[in-house]
Design a protein around this motif. Structure first.
Motif, PDB file in Angstrom:
ATOM      1  N   SER A   1     -54.745 -95.907  28.860  1.00 13.79           N
ATOM      2  CA  SER A   1     -55.685 -95.419  27.842  1.00 13.79           C
ATOM      3  C   SER A   1     -55.315 -95.976  26.471  1.00 13.79           C
ATOM      4  O   SER A   1     -55.672 -97.107  26.132  1.00 13.79           O
ATOM      5  N   THR A   2     -54.563 -95.229  25.708  1.00 10.05           N
ATOM      6  CA  THR A   2     -54.200 -95.645  24.352  1.00 10.05           C
ATOM      7  C   THR A   2     -53.486 -96.983  24.322  1.00 10.05           C
ATOM      8  O   THR A   2     -53.748 -97.831  23.460  1.00 10.05           O
ATOM      9  N   GLY A   3     -52.568 -97.196  25.253  1.00 14.80           N
ATOM     10  CA  GLY A   3     -51.776 -98.419  25.240  1.00 14.80           C
ATOM     11  C   GLY A   3     -52.399 -99.605  25.941  1.00 14.80           C
ATOM     12  O   GLY A   3     -51.781-100.669  26.035  1.00 14.80           O
ATOM     13  N   ALA A   4     -53.633 -99.452  26.412  1.00 20.25           N
ATOM     14  CA  ALA A   4     -54.268-100.526  27.186  1.00 20.25           C
ATOM     15  C   ALA A   4     -54.739-101.696  26.328  1.00 20.25           C
ATOM     16  O   ALA A   4     -55.142-102.731  26.863  1.00 20.25           O
ATOM     17  N   PHE A   5     -54.680-101.554  25.007  1.00 15.61           N
ATOM     18  CA  PHE A   5     -55.197-102.614  24.131  1.00 15.61           C
ATOM     19  C   PHE A   5     -54.440-103.932  24.336  1.00 15.61           C
ATOM     20  O   PHE A   5     -55.029-105.012  24.204  1.00 15.61           O
TER      21      PHE A   5
ATOM     22  N   ALA B   1     -52.122-103.970  17.542  1.00 11.02           N
ATOM     23  CA  ALA B   1     -50.927-103.136  17.498  1.00 11.02           C
ATOM     24  C   ALA B   1     -50.744-102.544  16.104  1.00 11.02           C
ATOM     25  O   ALA B   1     -50.394-101.363  15.962  1.00 11.02           O
ATOM     26  N   ALA B   2     -50.979-103.346  15.072  1.00 14.28           N
ATOM     27  CA  ALA B   2     -50.857-102.849  13.695  1.00 14.28           C
ATOM     28  C   ALA B   2     -51.783-101.670  13.459  1.00 14.28           C
ATOM     29  O   ALA B   2     -51.399-100.666  12.841  1.00 14.28           O
ATOM     30  N   HIS B   3     -53.010-101.774  13.963  1.00 13.66           N
ATOM     31  CA  HIS B   3     -53.979-100.677  13.788  1.00 13.66           C
ATOM     32  C   HIS B   3     -53.594 -99.468  14.639  1.00 13.66           C
ATOM     33  O   HIS B   3     -53.580 -98.333  14.148  1.00 13.66           O
ATOM     34  N   GLU B   4     -53.290 -99.707  15.914  1.00 16.87           N
ATOM     35  CA  GLU B   4     -52.996 -98.610  16.832  1.00 16.87           C
ATOM     36  C   GLU B   4     -51.739 -97.835  16.420  1.00 16.87           C
ATOM     37  O   GLU B   4     -51.697 -96.612  16.527  1.00 16.87           O
ATOM     38  N   TYR B   5     -50.735 -98.554  15.967  1.00 17.98           N
ATOM     39  CA  TYR B   5     -49.463 -97.905  15.654  1.00 17.98           C
ATOM     40  C   TYR B   5     -49.521 -97.083  14.369  1.00 17.98           C
ATOM     41  O   TYR B   5     -48.618 -96.274  14.129  1.00 17.98           O
ATOM     42  N   SER B   6     -50.524 -97.280  13.559  1.00 17.03           N
ATOM     43  CA  SER B   6     -50.583 -96.587  12.268  1.00 17.03           C
ATOM     44  C   SER B   6     -51.788 -95.664  12.137  1.00 17.03           C
ATOM     45  O   SER B   6     -52.087 -95.188  11.043  1.00 17.03           O
ATOM     46  N   LEU B   7     -52.479 -95.389  13.236  1.00 20.12           N
ATOM     47  CA  LEU B   7     -53.640 -94.514  13.176  1.00 20.12           C
ATOM     48  C   LEU B   7     -53.239 -93.104  12.761  1.00 20.12           C
ATOM     49  O   LEU B   7     -52.254 -92.552  13.264  1.00 20.12           O
ATOM     50  N   PRO B   8     -53.999 -92.492  11.851  1.00 12.25           N
ATOM     51  CA  PRO B   8     -53.687 -91.111  11.460  1.00 12.25           C
ATOM     52  C   PRO B   8     -54.074 -90.131  12.563  1.00 12.25           C
ATOM     53  O   PRO B   8     -54.883 -90.437  13.434  1.00 12.25           O
TER      54      PRO B   8
ATOM     55  N   ARG C   1     -52.205 -88.858  14.992  1.00 11.11           N
ATOM     56  CA  ARG C   1     -51.460 -88.903  16.247  1.00 11.11           C
ATOM     57  C   ARG C   1     -50.091 -89.517  15.967  1.00 11.11           C
ATOM     58  O   ARG C   1     -49.874 -90.103  14.896  1.00 11.11           O
ATOM     59  N   PRO C   2     -49.137 -89.415  16.913  1.00 11.85           N
ATOM     60  CA  PRO C   2     -47.809 -90.005  16.682  1.00 11.85           C
ATOM     61  C   PRO C   2     -47.910 -91.505  16.387  1.00 11.85           C
ATOM     62  O   PRO C   2     -48.787 -92.195  16.903  1.00 11.85           O
ATOM     63  N   ARG C   3     -47.005 -91.982  15.567  1.00  9.33           N
ATOM     64  CA  ARG C   3     -47.043 -93.385  15.165  1.00  9.33           C
ATOM     65  C   ARG C   3     -46.203 -94.243  16.103  1.00  9.33           C
ATOM     66  O   ARG C   3     -45.335 -93.765  16.826  1.00  9.33           O
ATOM     67  N   GLY C   4     -46.502 -95.542  16.076  1.00  7.94           N
ATOM     68  CA  GLY C   4     -45.770 -96.468  16.918  1.00  7.94           C
ATOM     69  C   GLY C   4     -46.284 -96.476  18.340  1.00  7.94           C
ATOM     70  O   GLY C   4     -47.399 -96.020  18.629  1.00  7.94           O
ATOM     71  N   CYS C   5     -45.471 -96.999  19.241  1.00  2.30           N
ATOM     72  CA  CYS C   5     -45.827 -97.113  20.658  1.00  2.30           C
ATOM     73  C   CYS C   5     -45.011 -96.118  21.470  1.00  2.30           C
ATOM     74  O   CYS C   5     -43.796 -96.012  21.285  1.00  2.30           O
ATOM     75  N   MET C   6     -45.661 -95.402  22.359  1.00  8.46           N
ATOM     76  CA  MET C   6     -44.976 -94.392  23.155  1.00  8.46           C
ATOM     77  C   MET C   6     -43.902 -94.995  24.046  1.00  8.46           C
ATOM     78  O   MET C   6     -42.895 -94.347  24.348  1.00  8.46           O
TER      79      MET C   6
ATOM     80  N   GLY D   1     -40.416-103.906  17.016  1.00 10.06           N
ATOM     81  CA  GLY D   1     -40.102-103.742  15.604  1.00 10.06           C
ATOM     82  C   GLY D   1     -41.245-103.119  14.825  1.00 10.06           C
ATOM     83  O   GLY D   1     -41.026-102.262  13.956  1.00 10.06           O
ATOM     84  N   MET D   2     -42.472-103.517  15.132  1.00 10.36           N
ATOM     85  CA  MET D   2     -43.633-102.915  14.470  1.00 10.36           C
ATOM     86  C   MET D   2     -43.730-101.433  14.796  1.00 10.36           C
ATOM     87  O   MET D   2     -44.099-100.618  13.946  1.00 10.36           O
ATOM     88  N   SER D   3     -43.386-101.084  16.025  1.00  9.68           N
ATOM     89  CA  SER D   3     -43.411 -99.679  16.425  1.00  9.68           C
ATOM     90  C   SER D   3     -42.411 -98.861  15.610  1.00  9.68           C
ATOM     91  O   SER D   3     -42.733 -97.773  15.116  1.00  9.68           O
ATOM     92  N   VAL D   4     -41.199 -99.401  15.466  1.00  5.95           N
ATOM     93  CA  VAL D   4     -40.182 -98.705  14.680  1.00  5.95           C
ATOM     94  C   VAL D   4     -40.614 -98.591  13.224  1.00  5.95           C
ATOM     95  O   VAL D   4     -40.483 -97.533  12.592  1.00  5.95           O
TER      96      VAL D   4
END
Length: 208
Positions: A76-80, A102-109, A111-116, A178-181
């Motif tokens: 779902s969320t990570g399928a991008f 990834a830049a957009h998904e990891y910083s969406l307001p 919900r938790p940030r980064g990649c699960m 690194g982007m996730s962190v």
């Protein structure tokens, strides 16, 4: 006690039933926010809207729930990431799209940030070593998928023949992690896009 009525349906004469995808999405958000060890069964139960007893009946253990929540996240969320590489005919453009999204998904307001998955259970207690190994395998599979995509690009003539597929795959994986962190530490979308743009220039160097 039902905490989330929308997720649960009671059928006359039958045990409580629930929308599995919905409760997995709710569980994934708790694990994503608190981590595997930080998420307690009562917290998961409350978020999912089912009793702890029903939770154990459906998923048997916290570890199994976590594994299924990760699988739900991937689909779902990570399928991008998989979608970007599959939908872009140009190999380089696929990776550039992956970094942008990834830049957009990891910083969406909201919900938790980064990649699960990318930063999940990097370290954990000895008794949870099996979970750490499971998540490590998921990350390794992602790198293998990147490497296979790069090798296809080499074979098709899109990328230079001397491209080091394994090294480039690990480079892209390192950037993603690194982007996730950075996102977890508060980096906004613009900042993450700038990281992706710099990485994209390095990937461009592999064009044939």
């Amino acid at each position: 006690m039902i905490n989330n009525p929308a997720a649960v349906v009671r059928r006359r004469g039958r045990p409580i039933a629930f929308d599995r995808d919905q409760v997995l999405a709710l569980a994934a958000e708790v694990f994503w926010r608190l981590g595997y060890e930080g998420a307690s069964m009562p917290e998961l139960s409350a978020a999912m809207g089912i009793t702890v007893q029903s939770l154990y009946a459906a998923f048997r253990s916290k570890a199994e729930l976590y594994q299924q929540a990760l699988a739900h996240y991937q689909c779902s969320t990570g399928a991008f990431a998989e979608r970007a590489l599959r939908e872009e005919a140009d190999v380089v453009e696929g990776f550039l799209r992956l970094l942008r999204e990834a830049a957009h998904e990891y910083s969406l307001p909201g919900r938790p940030r980064g990649c699960m998955i990318s930063t999940a259970t990097l370290t954990c207690a000895v008794e949870n070593e099996g979970i750490r190994e499971f998540v490590s395998t998921l990350r390794a599979n992602t790198l293998k998928a990147f490497e296979a995509h790069i090798e296809q690009g080499i074979a098709s003539g899109q990328l230079r023949a001397d491209t080091q597929a394994a090294a480039l795959a690990r480079y892209i994986g390192a950037i993603i992690q690194g982007m996730s962190v950075q996102a977890q530490d508060g980096a906004d979308c613009e900042t993450l896009l700038a990281i992706g743009e710099l990485a994209g220039r390095e990937i461009e160097r592999a064009r044939a």
